[in-house]
Design a protein around this motif. Structure first.
Motif, mmCIF file in Angstrom:
data_model
loop_
_atom_site.group_PDB
_atom_site.id
_atom_site.type_symbol
_atom_site.label_atom_id
_atom_site.label_comp_id
_atom_site.label_asym_id
_atom_site.label_seq_id
_atom_site.Cartn_x
_atom_site.Cartn_y
_atom_site.Cartn_z
ATOM 1 N N VAL A 101 0.821 -1.224 0.000
ATOM 2 C CA VAL A 101 0.000 0.000 0.000
ATOM 3 C C VAL A 101 0.850 1.268 0.000
ATOM 4 O O VAL A 101 0.306 2.368 0.114
ATOM 5 N N ARG A 102 2.155 1.145 -0.152
ATOM 6 C CA ARG A 102 3.004 2.337 -0.069
ATOM 7 C C ARG A 102 2.654 3.366 -1.149
ATOM 8 O O ARG A 102 2.620 4.579 -0.886
ATOM 9 N N ASP A 103 2.380 2.899 -2.362
ATOM 10 C CA ASP A 103 2.019 3.847 -3.428
ATOM 11 C C ASP A 103 0.712 4.554 -3.091
ATOM 12 O O ASP A 103 0.573 5.772 -3.314
ATOM 13 N N ALA A 104 -0.248 3.807 -2.550
ATOM 14 C CA ALA A 104 -1.526 4.416 -2.180
ATOM 15 C C ALA A 104 -1.344 5.419 -1.050
ATOM 16 O O ALA A 104 -1.986 6.483 -1.038
ATOM 17 N N LEU A 105 -0.479 5.107 -0.103
ATOM 18 C CA LEU A 105 -0.229 6.038 0.995
ATOM 19 C C LEU A 105 0.457 7.306 0.495
ATOM 20 O O LEU A 105 0.139 8.419 0.934
ATOM 21 N N ARG A 106 1.375 7.148 -0.431
ATOM 22 C CA ARG A 106 2.039 8.328 -0.982
ATOM 23 C C ARG A 106 1.037 9.198 -1.743
ATOM 24 O O ARG A 106 1.057 10.429 -1.629
ATOM 25 N N LEU A 240 4.783 1.890 7.949
ATOM 26 C CA LEU A 240 3.913 2.594 7.015
ATOM 27 C C LEU A 240 3.473 3.943 7.584
ATOM 28 O O LEU A 240 3.319 4.924 6.848
ATOM 29 N N SER A 241 3.271 3.984 8.894
ATOM 30 C CA SER A 241 2.912 5.241 9.553
ATOM 31 C C SER A 241 4.005 6.284 9.335
ATOM 32 O O SER A 241 3.730 7.429 8.946
ATOM 33 N N GLU A 242 5.250 5.896 9.571
ATOM 34 C CA GLU A 242 6.372 6.816 9.383
ATOM 35 C C GLU A 242 6.513 7.209 7.912
ATOM 36 O O GLU A 242 6.801 8.368 7.590
ATOM 37 N N TYR A 243 6.309 6.238 7.032
ATOM 38 C CA TYR A 243 6.417 6.507 5.592
ATOM 39 C C TYR A 243 5.370 7.531 5.151
ATOM 40 O O TYR A 243 5.680 8.482 4.413
ATOM 41 N N PHE A 244 4.131 7.348 5.602
ATOM 42 C CA PHE A 244 3.065 8.279 5.223
ATOM 43 C C PHE A 244 3.357 9.681 5.736
ATOM 44 O O PHE A 244 3.228 10.671 4.997
ATOM 45 N N LEU A 245 3.756 9.794 7.003
ATOM 46 C CA LEU A 245 3.986 11.122 7.571
ATOM 47 C C LEU A 245 5.171 11.811 6.892
ATOM 48 O O LEU A 245 5.147 13.029 6.665
ATOM 49 N N ALA A 246 6.195 11.025 6.538
ATOM 50 C CA ALA A 246 7.338 11.610 5.818
ATOM 51 C C ALA A 246 6.912 12.084 4.432
ATOM 52 O O ALA A 246 7.350 13.144 3.963
ATOM 53 N N ALA A 247 6.052 11.302 3.774
ATOM 54 C CA ALA A 247 5.565 11.710 2.450
ATOM 55 C C ALA A 247 4.731 12.982 2.548
ATOM 56 O O ALA A 247 4.858 13.892 1.718
#
Length: 487
Positions: A101-106, A240-247
């Protein structure tokens, strides 16, 4: 006539009917204090407002408002008409299944940041982002959770959450003022949860913004994003939480300190803990465990986001500057060096020599006081903005150490004194072999400083005789014993 895939979903404020490729939402005739749907006219206005606001994020999902008439033809109710989303594409479902889901989160971060860039801003919105307004919301939640202390949520956990929250807020008025001045407080989504985001092939659809109270939608954009970050962590997806907030921070060009990110994640977790406590009181058998889990998330982030004034001290050759720099890299914070500050005040470049006998020249008592006063003032300004600060100096006198202690107390920051120690033979070797730098200390200066150094019993000793990485781990275990991985 039968309808394919009919279903019903109900909450405390509404009912959603699913039929074919449509969803129809009706609002219950309730008045709950924070919302009032008690009359048909109020429900009608709320339906139109829900469509208007949610079209900001998902214009092709919110199709409009339908009027319902009774058998006599009289208008009796209103429905929000929506395009039905595939339940299997719900973000929460995909995260739980371990789907990519990384692309969707970005994409979600990009959509949220794009709205925030053009969202309304006004004095009546900004007032909800002041330090006092944020603190009042926290205190309202604390008051509602207190009856459940020791019954649902551990009393010590609840007390520490309150203490750390107020420590952060009491010293950070300047940070919240700066966020408002930078246009960061806006009319946002207000209720960004993984269960209300659907990951479709042509991009995510973000549903169900908080439509019934503009005050609750008037918030810092980082707070808006932190809601989903918290929810992802609750689902066991901390990375994923950290990835979303960084994005989000990337798309929003948001330079917020990590302490504020942790603060808002903790706030959202406490709000959910409060809701779970209230559900527990209504007889929900799973709510108590949920409340405890949310409280644990909140405490973990409040501990990690604690604003600190870290003193890294020690005699020449103990490696204090190396440790200070490595710690700053790990924690993402600022280092202020006494050697560099002293030379800056004197109009010298860092590598310019100012060597002089012990206690003379730029190292006289007067220059020492001026240097340490400047360090304290610079640290105070950063602490007010939520930045953890590392002060790299010898800290061999009590008078020097009193200045940052007073700053930490005044700015509601946690003082963390670290004392670097290594055998004298090793420090002498390091001084002899090191490349030119900002320090002017030679073996004679080091010996004089050793002779005059005052005891520093309140500091934590860090063994710097070995590898730098080992010293860093010792220091981190002292600074963040509960949450070493949350920086």
């Amino acid at each position: 006539m039968p309808v394919d895939n009919a279903a019903v979903s109900e909450t405390h404020i509404g009912v959603v009917f699913f039929a074919g490729d449509r969803a129809f939402k009706v609002k219950k005739p309730v008045s709950l204090g924070f919302l009032d749907f008690s009359t048909r006219e109020r429900r009608e206005r709320a339906c139109h407002e829900e469509v208007r606001l949610n079209r900001r994020f998902a214009p092709d999902v919110y199709l409009g408002v339908a009027d319902v008439h009774d058998p006599d033809g009289d208008l009796c109710e209103h429905l929000v008409v929506m395009r039905r989303m595939p339940a299997g594409r719900r973000l929460a479902t995909l995260v739980a299944a371990g789907a990519p889901v990384r692309d969707a989160l970005r994409d979600t971060a990009r959509i949220l940041a794009a709205w925030h860039a053009r969202a309304p801003r006004a004095p009546e919105i900004s007032v909800h982002g002041t330090r006092d307004a944020v603190q009042a919301r926290w205190h309202d939640s604390f008051a509602q959770v207190r009856p459940f202390r020791g019954k649902v949520i551990d009393a010590a956990v609840a007390a520490e959450i309150e203490t750390l929250t107020d420590e952060f807020l009491d010293g950070r008025r300047a940070l919240f003022d700066a966020r408002i001045a930078d246009g960061r407080v806006l009319d946002g989504h207000g209720d960004l949860l993984a269960g209300d985001i659907f990951c479709l092939d042509d991009g995510p659809r973000i549903l169900d913004c908080l439509e019934f109270d503009q005050a609750l939608r008037s918030l810092d954009g980082l707070d808006d994003a932190a809601f989903l970050a918290m929810d992802l962590e609750r689902l066991g997806a901390a990375e994923l939480s950290e990835y979303f907030l960084a994005a989000y921070a990337e798309f929003a060009a948001d330079p917020a300190p990590s302490s504020l990110r942790h603060h808002y994640i903790a706030y959202r977790a406490v709000v959910r803990a409060k809701v779970a406590c209230l559900r527990h009181a209504q007889g929900d058998p799973d709510a108590a465990a949920e409340a405890r889990a949310y409280a644990d998330v909140a405490l973990r982030h409040l501990r990690a986001g604690r604003v600190r004034l870290v003193l890294v001290g020690g005699l020449p050759g103990t490696g204090k500057s190396s440790l200070a720099g490595a710690l700053a890299d790990r924690l993402g914070c600022t280092v202020l060096s006494s050697d560099r500050t002293r030379k800056e005040l004197a109009g010298l470049a860092p590598l310019d020599s100012a060597a002089a006998p012990y206690g003379t020249g730029l190292y006289s008592p007067e220059w020492n006081h001026r240097t340490y006063r400047e360090l304290a003032d610079r640290a105070a300004a950063l602490l007010r903005l939520g930045e953890t600060v590392i002060l790299d100096a010898s800290w061999t006198s009590e008078q020097q150490r009193d200045l940052p202690a007073l700053v930490a107390e005044r700015e509601h920051a946690h003082l963390s004194p670290l004392r670097c120690e290594a055998p004298r033979a090793l420090t002498a070797e390091r001084i002899r072999d090191r490349a030119p730098g900002a320090s002017d200390a030679d073996p004679a200066i080091a010996a004089a400083m050793h002779a005059h150094a005052a005891p520093w019993p309140e500091s934590t000793s860090i063994d710097t005789s070995g590898a730098l990485a080992d010293a860093v781990e010792q220091a981190l275990s002292t600074l963040q014993p509960h949450a070493p991985d949350l920086h």
